[in-house]
Motif scaffolding. Structure first.
Motif, PDB file in Angstrom:
ATOM      1  N   ARG A  73       0.858  -1.416   0.062  1.00  0.00           N
ATOM      2  CA  ARG A  73       0.165  -0.043  -0.036  1.00  0.00           C
ATOM      3  C   ARG A  73       0.860   1.229   0.163  1.00  0.00           C
ATOM      4  O   ARG A  73       0.520   2.164  -1.018  1.00  0.00           O
ATOM      5  CB  ARG A  73      -1.024  -0.052   1.265  1.00  0.00           C
ATOM      6  CG  ARG A  73      -2.077  -0.954   1.234  1.00  0.00           C
ATOM      7  CD  ARG A  73      -3.191  -0.300   0.547  1.00  0.00           C
ATOM      8  NE  ARG A  73      -4.138  -1.071   0.593  1.00  0.00           N
ATOM      9  CZ  ARG A  73      -5.545  -0.742  -0.383  1.00  0.00           C
ATOM     10  NH1 ARG A  73      -5.590   0.343  -0.552  1.00  0.00           N
ATOM     11  NH2 ARG A  73      -6.364  -1.675  -0.524  1.00  0.00           N
ATOM     12  N   ARG A  78      -0.526   4.479  -1.427  1.00  0.00           N
ATOM     13  CA  ARG A  78      -1.870   4.576  -0.681  1.00  0.00           C
ATOM     14  C   ARG A  78      -1.277   4.704   0.950  1.00  0.00           C
ATOM     15  O   ARG A  78      -1.619   3.683   1.706  1.00  0.00           O
ATOM     16  CB  ARG A  78      -2.554   3.478  -0.727  1.00  0.00           C
ATOM     17  CG  ARG A  78      -3.271   3.229  -2.214  1.00  0.00           C
ATOM     18  CD  ARG A  78      -4.346   4.043  -2.375  1.00  0.00           C
ATOM     19  NE  ARG A  78      -4.816   4.141  -3.734  1.00  0.00           N
ATOM     20  CZ  ARG A  78      -5.908   3.445  -4.120  1.00  0.00           C
ATOM     21  NH1 ARG A  78      -6.830   2.778  -3.194  1.00  0.00           N
ATOM     22  NH2 ARG A  78      -6.451   3.455  -5.232  1.00  0.00           N
ATOM     23  N   THR A  79      -0.703   5.790   1.341  1.00  0.00           N
ATOM     24  CA  THR A  79      -0.241   5.909   2.528  1.00  0.00           C
ATOM     25  C   THR A  79      -1.008   5.819   3.880  1.00  0.00           C
ATOM     26  O   THR A  79      -0.939   5.187   4.991  1.00  0.00           O
ATOM     27  CB  THR A  79       0.631   7.428   2.637  1.00  0.00           C
ATOM     28  OG1 THR A  79       1.505   7.486   1.470  1.00  0.00           O
ATOM     29  CG2 THR A  79       1.496   7.244   3.941  1.00  0.00           C
ATOM     30  N   SER A  81      -3.895   4.002   4.072  1.00  0.00           N
ATOM     31  CA  SER A  81      -4.390   2.528   4.319  1.00  0.00           C
ATOM     32  C   SER A  81      -2.896   1.837   4.647  1.00  0.00           C
ATOM     33  O   SER A  81      -3.289   0.697   5.456  1.00  0.00           O
ATOM     34  CB  SER A  81      -5.103   1.909   3.110  1.00  0.00           C
ATOM     35  OG  SER A  81      -4.267   2.209   1.997  1.00  0.00           O
ATOM     36  N   ASP A 105      -6.720  -7.240  -1.542  1.00  0.00           N
ATOM     37  CA  ASP A 105      -6.003  -6.282  -2.027  1.00  0.00           C
ATOM     38  C   ASP A 105      -5.073  -7.245  -3.282  1.00  0.00           C
ATOM     39  O   ASP A 105      -4.482  -6.643  -4.264  1.00  0.00           O
ATOM     40  CB  ASP A 105      -4.588  -5.843  -1.399  1.00  0.00           C
ATOM     41  CG  ASP A 105      -5.030  -4.704  -0.655  1.00  0.00           C
ATOM     42  OD1 ASP A 105      -6.060  -3.975  -0.987  1.00  0.00           O
ATOM     43  OD2 ASP A 105      -4.439  -4.147   0.311  1.00  0.00           O
ATOM     44  N   ILE A 112      -5.097  -0.395  -8.761  1.00  0.00           N
ATOM     45  CA  ILE A 112      -4.566   0.639  -8.138  1.00  0.00           C
ATOM     46  C   ILE A 112      -3.453   0.965  -8.842  1.00  0.00           C
ATOM     47  O   ILE A 112      -3.143   2.409  -9.178  1.00  0.00           O
ATOM     48  CB  ILE A 112      -4.250   0.280  -6.740  1.00  0.00           C
ATOM     49  CG1 ILE A 112      -5.234  -0.258  -5.803  1.00  0.00           C
ATOM     50  CG2 ILE A 112      -3.128   1.123  -6.032  1.00  0.00           C
ATOM     51  CD1 ILE A 112      -4.985  -0.951  -4.564  1.00  0.00           C
ATOM     52  N   GLU A 115      -4.910   2.996 -11.902  1.00  0.00           N
ATOM     53  CA  GLU A 115      -5.190   4.503 -11.410  1.00  0.00           C
ATOM     54  C   GLU A 115      -4.339   5.627 -11.116  1.00  0.00           C
ATOM     55  O   GLU A 115      -4.205   6.434 -11.381  1.00  0.00           O
ATOM     56  CB  GLU A 115      -6.173   3.998 -10.014  1.00  0.00           C
ATOM     57  CG  GLU A 115      -6.441   5.331  -9.392  1.00  0.00           C
ATOM     58  CD  GLU A 115      -7.270   5.050  -8.138  1.00  0.00           C
ATOM     59  OE1 GLU A 115      -6.749   5.797  -6.981  1.00  0.00           O
ATOM     60  OE2 GLU A 115      -8.127   4.271  -7.958  1.00  0.00           O
ATOM     61  N   ARG A 116      -3.038   4.866 -10.438  1.00  0.00           N
ATOM     62  CA  ARG A 116      -1.804   5.494 -10.504  1.00  0.00           C
ATOM     63  C   ARG A 116      -1.287   6.125 -11.762  1.00  0.00           C
ATOM     64  O   ARG A 116      -0.931   7.116 -11.794  1.00  0.00           O
ATOM     65  CB  ARG A 116      -0.729   4.547  -9.667  1.00  0.00           C
ATOM     66  CG  ARG A 116       0.346   5.644  -9.182  1.00  0.00           C
ATOM     67  CD  ARG A 116       0.197   6.713  -8.111  1.00  0.00           C
ATOM     68  NE  ARG A 116       1.527   7.222  -7.967  1.00  0.00           N
ATOM     69  CZ  ARG A 116       1.754   8.414  -7.970  1.00  0.00           C
ATOM     70  NH1 ARG A 116       0.536   9.205  -7.795  1.00  0.00           N
ATOM     71  NH2 ARG A 116       2.790   9.051  -7.592  1.00  0.00           N
TER      72      ARG A 116
END
Length: 132
Positions: A73, A78-79, A81, A105, A112, A115-116
């Motif tokens: 994460r 995603r710091t 979470s 996950d 993810i 998305e990034r």
């Protein structure tokens, strides 16, 4: 009929500070004023994305070996979470919760990363448009 052409492209010359160029090339080069990027700018953006995007394989390795700490994460940006993973892993109940979360996950990591990549593409595109 004088003064215009139908169905064809006008190939007039435009004087610029750097010399003379065709009207078509001038319009293409001036495309940033209208919010468009030229091929070189698009290529540079894609190169920057390739250099800065997270690697799915690295994310899965972090997920596999360091899931209680939420390392995957943190790696994916995603710091918040990731911190939740670490805090929840302190207790036995929290460890069970993070175990379920880590299993979920397993299926979320590719999304993810996509998305990034889109966030990076948007940032770099806005920078290129701002710099003209």
């Amino acid at each position: 009929m004088t003064g215009g052409m139908r169905g064809g492209s006008v190939s007039a010359a435009v004087r610029t500070a750097g010399g003379t160029m065709s009207a078509d090339n001038y319009a293409y080069d001036q495309g940033n004023a209208g919010g468009r990027l030229n091929d070189m700018q698009r290529l540079l953006i894609e190169q920057k994305i390739t250099n800065q995007m997270p690697n799915v394989a690295v994310a899965y390795l972090l997920w596999f070996f360091l899931w209680p700490f939420g390392a995957h994460r943190f790696y994916l940006g995603r710091t918040g979470s990731g911190i939740a993973f670490v805090v929840l892993s302190i207790t036995l109940v929290g460890l069970i919760v993070t175990g379920i979360w880590a299993f979920v996950d397993l299926f979320l990591i590719p999304g993810i990363v996509r998305e990034r990549v889109e966030v990076l593409r948007s940032q770099f595109t806005l920078q290129a448009l701002a710099n003209g």
